[in-house]
Design an enzyme around this catalytic site. Structure first.
Site, PDB file in Angstrom:
ATOM      1  CE  LYS A  83      -4.296  -1.647   0.311  1.00 20.57           C
ATOM      2  NZ  LYS A  83      -5.508  -1.261  -0.278  1.00 20.57           N
ATOM      3  CG  ASP A 131     -10.621  -3.236   5.495  1.00 21.89           C
ATOM      4  OD1 ASP A 131     -10.634  -3.339   4.318  1.00 21.89           O
ATOM      5  OD2 ASP A 131     -11.335  -3.377   6.362  1.00 21.89           O
TER       6      ASP A 131
END
Length: 404
Positions: A83, A131
Site C-alpha cells: 500500500k 482496513d
C-alpha cells in the site's frame, strides 16, 4: 499430495482471451504514460528499493507445478505492505494538483518533503477509510509531505492496526459497521469539512485519485517483470482482491506490456467478502452483502471499485473464493518453507487460491494448471498485525525470520 481446500471457482465468460488487445477502456484507467510518471517519481523517494521476488521450488513441487515466484512486499518503505506505493503516491499527486491550481507551480515530492509551500500544504486535510494498510500509507504520505490526515476505521479493525496508523500522526476515527460503511462516513465528513478523500476505491464521480493509487501499485508488477529469471515468464498469476485495485493494476500492467504472452489471471477473494466474484457472476458491479467477517481484513470489501472492474471484467480469466482457513494454511506454508517467508493474512490470498486449485483436479483442468505451469504471486503484506500473525502461525514473525 496437497490437501483439498474448499473453494469456489468461476471461469470468466467475458474474459478477453490472449488475442485481445489492451483497449481504450483499460487505457483510460491504467496506461504506460501515467505509469512512467508514477514509477519515476516513486523511485526517487528516500528508502525506495525493489522488493524481492522469492523463488519457492519446494512449494512448487508440493503443488505439482514447475515454479512458484512470490513478490514479497513486507519490506516496502518500512510500512509492511504494498500500500505504500499507492496511498502515499496519491497524496503527493493530490497536493501537487492543489499547489499547481493555487500557485501555477509544479512541484515534486522532494520539494514537498523539504517544506516548500509548507503553509499551503498544512492547510490541506486528506482522509480515507481503511482496513489498515491503505490508511497507514496515506498517513505516512501526509506526514512526509506535510498535510493533515484523518483516517476512518470500522469496528472490527484491530487495535494494532489502529495504533500503526496513529503512529504517523493521523487522527484515527473508529466508526460502526463494516468497511463500506466507513467509506461512506469518510466521504460525508470530507464533503462537510472541505477535506480531500484519498481512497483506493472508485465510485461514480470519483476516479482520479484511485487511478493514481493503482498506477503506484503497478510498480510491483514492473519490478517483478525485471526480476524473473532470464527467458522466463509466468503462465499463471493468482492475486488476492478487496475492491480490486491491486488485482487490476497487476492485470492491466501485464496485459498492456505482454499482450498475448500475459499470464492467465485468477482473482482470489475471501468467501465472506467476495464482491468481485459476485460481480463476475452478475456480469456487472454487484454489492456483496453482510458483515464481511473475515480474518483477511484488508480484503473485507463488499463493493467493487468501478475503475478496477473496467480492467478485471474482461482481463481476469477466473474468479475464486477461499475460506479463512486457507489463508492460515498459506501463511504457515510460507513460514515453514525454504526460504521461510513472513506473510500476513491479507497478503496470501493468491497463494491460498493456488493451493486450493492445485489440489482440485477439475480446477487444474479448467485453469490449465499442470506440471509445466509457472506461477507468479504477490505477497501484499507482512505481519502488519504482529500479535495476530503469531496467533495464526504459532510463532512470532521474528522467529520465522531468524530461521532464514
Amino acid at each position: 499430495m496437497t490437501t483439498a481446500i474448499p473453494h469456489r471457482l468461476f471461469p470468466n465468460p467475458r474474459a478477453a482471451g490472449p488475442a485481445a488487445s489492451y483497449g481504450p477502456a483499460q487505457s483510460a484507467v491504467l496506461n504506460a504514460a501515467a505509469f512512467t510518471a508514477a514509477r519515476d517519481e516513486i523511485r526517487q523517494w528516500p528508502g525506495y528499493a525493489a522488493t524481492p521476488l522469492v523463488a519457492l521450488p519446494g512449494l512448487a513441487g508440493d503443488l505439482g507445478v514447475a515454479a512458484v515466484w512470490y513478490k514479497d512486499e513486507s519490506g516496502r518503505f518500512g510500512l509492511g505492505s504494498f500500500k505504500a506505493l499507492g496511498g502515499a503516491y496519491a497524496v503527493f499527486r493530490l497536493l501537487q494538483r492543489e499547489i499547481r491550481a493555487r500557485t501555477g507551480e509544479t512541484v515534486g515530492a522532494a520539494d514537498l518533503a523539504a517544506g516548500r509551500h509548507r503553509d499551503l500544504v498544512a492547510g490541506i486535510t486528506v482522509t480515507c477509510a481503511t482496513d489498515g494498510n491503505h490508511g497507514r500509507s496515506v498517513a505516512w504520505g501526509a506526514r512526509t509531505f506535510g498535510c493533515r490526515c484523518v483516517i476512518y476505521i470500522h469496528e472490527t479493525v484491530s487495535d494494532g492496526r489502529r495504533d500503526a496508523i496513529a503512529a504517523f500522526g493521523a487522527e484515527v476515527v473508529r466508526t460502526p459497521g463494516n468497511y463500506d460503511d466507513s467509506v461512506r462516513r469518510a466521504a460525508e465528513d470530507a464533503a462537510r469539512n472541505g477535506w480531500f478523500v484519498v481512497s483506493d476505491t472508485s465510485y461514480e464521480g470519483y476516479v482520479d485519485v484511485p487511478r493514481d493509487v493503482m498506477q503506484g501499485y503497478a510498480l510491483m508488477a514492473d519490478e517483478a517483470m525485471a526480476q524473473l529469471p532470464p527467458g522466463e515468464r509466468p503462465t499463471h498469476c493468482f492475486v488476492q482482491a478487496g475492491v480490486g485495485g491491486l488485482a487490476a493494476a497487476i492485470c492491466g500492467h501485464f496485459w498492456e506490456r505482454w499482450g498475448r504472452d500475459r499470464p492467465r489471471f485468477v482473482v482470489v477473494e475471501p468467501e465472506r467478502a467476495a464482491c468481485l466474484f459476485a460481480s463476475a457472476q452478475a456480469g456487472r458491479p454487484a454489492v456483496f452483502p453482510g458483515a464481511l467477517d473475515t480474518i483477511m481484513a484488508g480484503l473485507a470489501c463488499g463493493e467493487v471499485s468501478l475503475i478496477a472492474w473496467a480492467v478485471l471484467e474482461t482481463g481476469a480469466d477466473a474468479f475464486m473464493t477461499i475460506p479463512d482457513a486457507a489463508a492460515v494454511a498459506a501463511m504457515r506454508a510460507l513460514a515453514a518453507g525454504t526460504p521461510p517467508v513472513v506473510a500476513g493474512e491479507s497478503g496470501v490470498g493468491g497463494l491460498a487460491g493456488l493451493m486450493a486449485a492445485a489440489a482440485d483436479p477439475a480446477a487444474r483442468l479448467r485453469l490449465g494448471l499442470d506440471a509445466g505451469s509457472r506461477v507468479l504471486l504477490f505477497g501484499s503484506e507482512g505481519d502488519t498485525d504482529p500479535a495476530l500473525y503469531a496467533e495464526l502461525v504459532g510463532r512470532p514473525a521474528a522467529a520465522v525470520r531468524a530461521a532464514a
